[in-house]
Design a protein around this motif. Structure first.
Motif, PDB file in Angstrom:
ATOM      1  N   ASN A  27       0.898  -1.308   0.004  1.00 15.40           N
ATOM      2  CA  ASN A  27       0.231  -0.040   0.093  1.00 15.40           C
ATOM      3  C   ASN A  27       0.956   1.093   0.254  1.00 15.40           C
ATOM      4  OD1 ASN A  27      -2.239  -1.516   0.054  1.00 15.40           O
ATOM      5  ND2 ASN A  27      -2.667  -1.125   2.474  1.00 15.40           N
ATOM      6  N   VAL A  28       2.040   1.064   0.775  1.00 13.98           N
ATOM      7  CA  VAL A  28       2.728   2.514   1.146  1.00 13.98           C
ATOM      8  C   VAL A  28       3.355   2.803  -0.442  1.00 13.98           C
ATOM      9  CG1 VAL A  28       4.709   3.368   2.198  1.00 13.98           C
ATOM     10  CG2 VAL A  28       3.172   2.161   3.536  1.00 13.98           C
ATOM     11  N   THR A  29       3.966   1.765  -0.966  1.00 18.82           N
ATOM     12  CA  THR A  29       4.840   1.902  -2.162  1.00 18.82           C
ATOM     13  C   THR A  29       3.906   1.707  -3.507  1.00 18.82           C
ATOM     14  OG1 THR A  29       5.377  -0.505  -2.063  1.00 18.82           O
ATOM     15  CG2 THR A  29       6.933   1.259  -0.904  1.00 18.82           C
ATOM     16  N   ARG A  30       2.740   1.648  -3.572  1.00 21.53           N
ATOM     17  CA  ARG A  30       1.839   1.327  -4.597  1.00 21.53           C
ATOM     18  C   ARG A  30       2.264   2.444  -5.801  1.00 21.53           C
ATOM     19  NH1 ARG A  30      -2.262   0.122  -2.712  1.00 21.53           N
ATOM     20  NH2 ARG A  30      -2.147  -2.177  -2.945  1.00 21.53           N
ATOM     21  N   GLY A  31       2.438   2.024  -7.034  1.00 19.42           N
ATOM     22  CA  GLY A  31       2.777   2.847  -8.163  1.00 19.42           C
ATOM     23  C   GLY A  31       4.332   3.315  -8.051  1.00 19.42           C
ATOM     24  N   ARG A  32       5.028   2.913  -7.242  1.00 22.14           N
ATOM     25  CA  ARG A  32       6.642   3.391  -7.002  1.00 22.14           C
ATOM     26  C   ARG A  32       7.406   2.119  -7.649  1.00 22.14           C
ATOM     27  NH1 ARG A  32       7.213   5.128  -1.232  1.00 22.14           N
ATOM     28  NH2 ARG A  32       9.564   5.113  -1.978  1.00 22.14           N
ATOM     29  N   ASN A  33       6.884   1.027  -8.176  1.00 22.32           N
ATOM     30  CA  ASN A  33       7.911  -0.106  -8.791  1.00 22.32           C
ATOM     31  C   ASN A  33       8.855  -0.458  -7.791  1.00 22.32           C
ATOM     32  OD1 ASN A  33       6.389   0.024 -11.207  1.00 22.32           O
ATOM     33  ND2 ASN A  33       7.550   1.848 -11.630  1.00 22.32           N
ATOM     34  N   ILE A  34       8.532  -0.774  -6.814  1.00 21.31           N
ATOM     35  CA  ILE A  34       9.680  -1.121  -5.478  1.00 21.31           C
ATOM     36  C   ILE A  34       9.972  -2.563  -5.566  1.00 21.31           C
ATOM     37  CG2 ILE A  34      10.385  -1.043  -3.062  1.00 21.31           C
ATOM     38  CD1 ILE A  34      10.296   1.685  -4.309  1.00 21.31           C
ATOM     39  N   PRO A  35      11.160  -3.249  -5.980  1.00 21.90           N
ATOM     40  CA  PRO A  35      10.982  -4.451  -6.115  1.00 21.90           C
ATOM     41  C   PRO A  35      10.663  -5.435  -4.617  1.00 21.90           C
ATOM     42  CG  PRO A  35      13.196  -3.513  -6.566  1.00 21.90           C
ATOM     43  CD  PRO A  35      12.218  -2.578  -5.778  1.00 21.90           C
ATOM     44  N   ARG A  36       9.979  -6.676  -5.094  1.00 21.99           N
ATOM     45  CA  ARG A  36       9.442  -7.546  -3.654  1.00 21.99           C
ATOM     46  C   ARG A  36      10.694  -7.539  -2.839  1.00 21.99           C
ATOM     47  NH1 ARG A  36       4.650 -10.053  -1.905  1.00 21.99           N
ATOM     48  NH2 ARG A  36       5.453 -11.459  -0.244  1.00 21.99           N
ATOM     49  N   GLU A  37      11.778  -7.901  -3.221  1.00 19.90           N
ATOM     50  CA  GLU A  37      13.031  -7.959  -2.242  1.00 19.90           C
ATOM     51  C   GLU A  37      13.032  -6.906  -1.374  1.00 19.90           C
ATOM     52  OE1 GLU A  37      14.305  -8.171  -6.079  1.00 19.90           O
ATOM     53  OE2 GLU A  37      12.433  -9.288  -5.891  1.00 19.90           O
ATOM     54  N   ARG A  38      13.152  -5.644  -1.869  1.00 16.37           N
ATOM     55  CA  ARG A  38      13.267  -4.557  -1.077  1.00 16.37           C
ATOM     56  C   ARG A  38      12.177  -4.371   0.150  1.00 16.37           C
ATOM     57  NH1 ARG A  38      15.962  -1.427   2.262  1.00 16.37           N
ATOM     58  NH2 ARG A  38      15.204   0.595   2.398  1.00 16.37           N
ATOM     59  N   LEU A  39      10.898  -4.837  -0.465  1.00 17.42           N
ATOM     60  CA  LEU A  39       9.779  -4.692   0.535  1.00 17.42           C
ATOM     61  C   LEU A  39       9.975  -5.893   1.658  1.00 17.42           C
ATOM     62  CD1 LEU A  39       6.716  -4.448  -1.520  1.00 17.42           C
ATOM     63  CD2 LEU A  39       7.862  -2.671  -0.768  1.00 17.42           C
ATOM     64  N   GLU A  40      10.559  -6.917   1.250  1.00 19.37           N
ATOM     65  CA  GLU A  40      10.636  -8.029   2.209  1.00 19.37           C
ATOM     66  C   GLU A  40      12.018  -7.686   3.185  1.00 19.37           C
ATOM     67  OE1 GLU A  40      11.538 -11.565  -0.187  1.00 19.37           O
ATOM     68  OE2 GLU A  40       9.272 -11.684  -0.290  1.00 19.37           O
ATOM     69  N   GLU A  41      12.792  -6.913   2.695  1.00 15.95           N
ATOM     70  CA  GLU A  41      14.124  -6.307   3.594  1.00 15.95           C
ATOM     71  C   GLU A  41      13.511  -5.186   4.724  1.00 15.95           C
ATOM     72  OE1 GLU A  41      17.766  -3.670   2.908  1.00 15.95           O
ATOM     73  OE2 GLU A  41      17.239  -4.712   1.270  1.00 15.95           O
ATOM     74  N   VAL A  42      12.572  -4.564   4.103  1.00 15.52           N
ATOM     75  CA  VAL A  42      12.125  -3.491   5.169  1.00 15.52           C
ATOM     76  C   VAL A  42      11.089  -4.123   6.118  1.00 15.52           C
ATOM     77  CG1 VAL A  42      10.730  -1.451   5.378  1.00 15.52           C
ATOM     78  CG2 VAL A  42      12.305  -1.546   3.623  1.00 15.52           C
ATOM     79  N   GLY A  43      10.283  -5.473   5.382  1.00 19.78           N
ATOM     80  CA  GLY A  43       9.550  -5.891   6.414  1.00 19.78           C
ATOM     81  C   GLY A  43      10.380  -6.460   7.651  1.00 19.78           C
ATOM     82  N   GLU A  44      11.595  -7.040   7.437  1.00 17.12           N
ATOM     83  CA  GLU A  44      12.063  -7.405   8.636  1.00 17.12           C
ATOM     84  C   GLU A  44      12.279  -6.476   9.571  1.00 17.12           C
ATOM     85  OE1 GLU A  44      13.190 -10.472   9.254  1.00 17.12           O
ATOM     86  OE2 GLU A  44      12.149 -10.937   7.116  1.00 17.12           O
ATOM     87  N   HIS A  45      12.157  -5.139   9.346  1.00 23.83           N
ATOM     88  CA  HIS A  45      12.417  -4.141  10.553  1.00 23.83           C
ATOM     89  C   HIS A  45      10.939  -4.441  11.304  1.00 23.83           C
ATOM     90  CE1 HIS A  45      14.889  -1.374   7.725  1.00 23.83           C
ATOM     91  NE2 HIS A  45      15.247  -2.384   8.088  1.00 23.83           N
ATOM     92  N   TYR A  46       9.876  -4.578  10.812  1.00 29.47           N
ATOM     93  CA  TYR A  46       8.438  -4.709  11.505  1.00 29.47           C
ATOM     94  C   TYR A  46       8.460  -6.201  12.242  1.00 29.47           C
ATOM     95  CZ  TYR A  46       6.813  -0.644   8.984  1.00 29.47           C
ATOM     96  OH  TYR A  46       6.388   0.402   8.415  1.00 29.47           O
ATOM     97  N   GLY A 219      14.898   5.812  -0.937  1.00 32.01           N
ATOM     98  CA  GLY A 219      14.677   6.130  -2.501  1.00 32.01           C
ATOM     99  C   GLY A 219      15.901   5.481  -3.089  1.00 32.01           C
ATOM    100  N   PRO A 220      15.979   5.531  -4.422  1.00 32.24           N
ATOM    101  CA  PRO A 220      16.940   5.002  -5.361  1.00 32.24           C
ATOM    102  C   PRO A 220      18.387   5.550  -5.161  1.00 32.24           C
ATOM    103  CG  PRO A 220      15.077   5.481  -6.971  1.00 32.24           C
ATOM    104  CD  PRO A 220      15.116   6.164  -5.547  1.00 32.24           C
ATOM    105  N   PRO A 221      19.585   4.728  -4.897  1.00 30.64           N
ATOM    106  CA  PRO A 221      20.928   5.447  -4.503  1.00 30.64           C
ATOM    107  C   PRO A 221      21.302   6.481  -5.066  1.00 30.64           C
ATOM    108  CG  PRO A 221      20.920   2.890  -4.621  1.00 30.64           C
ATOM    109  CD  PRO A 221      19.791   3.207  -5.237  1.00 30.64           C
ATOM    110  N   GLY A 222      20.998   6.591  -6.522  1.00 32.01           N
ATOM    111  CA  GLY A 222      21.265   7.910  -7.338  1.00 32.01           C
ATOM    112  C   GLY A 222      20.421   9.057  -7.020  1.00 32.01           C
TER     113      GLY A 222
END
Length: 302
Positions: A27-46, A219-222
């Motif tokens: 929901n938070v990242t909808r429309g931003r084309n964030i890879p699933r792996e990144r969501l899972e990485e952030v999910g570990e914080h939760y 955001g993206p590194p660049g």
């Protein structure tokens, strides 16, 4: 109070169990084309906190505190609560408000500043939710409140307390959520942060040096974002020989995930690695002075 017939507490939302984490981040990242792996990485914080963000519980506490303040001061208004990214979703709350006969509500947002993500996006949220509900109540967002005593005073007391937990002469460091340099109204956001930090610093440690830094970049590194990041700044302070750090999350109204993980875990661990005594100041949360802010702002907008 006659200008409104309800108060809407509007917040970001957060997961309340492990199974909610990835859907919430989608929901938070909808429309931003964030890879699933990144969501899972952030999910570990939760998942470090059982898959539960503190923000919904904190909103329940704040709602109850606002209701208590209203009752103590004769303000006869119901208080509703809706979120941007998780239940209770804002559109569902607006639907309930309509069913209850609410015609004009004031919205108190759990974000104190101007800027796109801290103000304008909430205006967009309100417009979208009202579009989903035929004959929706009018909803007027209350003004930003980063300069109000109900926000500043709890932070000042919390900064004093944090300074007592580190050596005399420790640096006061204020943090806020970083945003892209290209984000609309970024300059106003920074200017308000600087004013709020200066006011708290003047009250907590008059004449002492202080810094404003950022956290929670996503955001993206660049892509250039507001800097420096808190962990980079800790390294710089270590090289300067600073003997301790009292961190004040001036950009946040409550201890939600960016505070609990990015400061209490990530920044605290980096400080420990560097050998710098570290204390984190509390956020206003459900402090009665903060809970009184909606009543004061309502009085100003009638």
């Amino acid at each position: 109070m006659t200008a409104y017939d309800a108060l809407l507490l509007l917040s970001f939302g957060g997961p309340e169990g492990p199974e909610d984490v990835i859907p919430f981040l989608e929901n938070v990242t909808r429309g931003r084309n964030i890879p699933r792996e990144r969501l899972e990485e952030v999910g570990e914080h939760y998942h470090l906190f059982g898959g539960v963000s503190p923000i919904n519980g904190l909103c329940r506490d704040l709602k109850a505190a606002i209701e208590s303040d209203f009752a103590a001061h004769g303000v006869d208004l119901p208080v509703y609560w809706g979120n941007r990214n998780w239940t209770p979703y804002l559109a569902d709350t607006v639907r309930q408000m309509k069913a209850d006969g609410i015609r004009r509500a004031a919205a108190f947002v759990t974000s104190a500043y101007s800027g796109f993500s801290t103000n304008d996006q909430y205006l967009d949220d309100i417009a979208r939710a009202r579009d989903e509900v035929q004959d929706a109540p009018e909803i007027v967002k209350l003004p930003v409140y980063c300069d109000r005593p109900g926000f500043i005073d709890p932070f000042t007391d919390a900064a004093k307390d944090a300074l007592r937990r580190v050596p005399v002469g420790a640096r006061l460091v204020f943090t806020a959520h970083s945003v892209p340099l290209s984000q609309p109204n970024r300059e106003l956001y920074v200017a308000e942060l600087e004013r709020a930090a200066r006011t708290v610093a003047d009250g907590a440690a008059p004449g002492a040096p202080w810094d404003l830094v950022y956290q929670s970049r996503s955001g993206p590194p660049g892509q250039p974002w507001l800097e420096p990041q808190i962990t980079d700044h800790l390294e710089r302070l270590h090289k300067e020989g600073v003997n301790g750090v009292a961190v004040v999350p001036i950009g946040f109204v409550s201890d939600h995930m960016e505070v609990k993980y990015d400061l209490d875990v990530e920044a605290a661990e980096r400080a420990a690695e560097l050998g710098i005594p570290f204390a984190r100041a509390a956020t206003p949360g459900a402090d009665p002075r903060f809970a009184a802010l909606p009543r004061h702002l309502l009085g100003e907008t009638e």
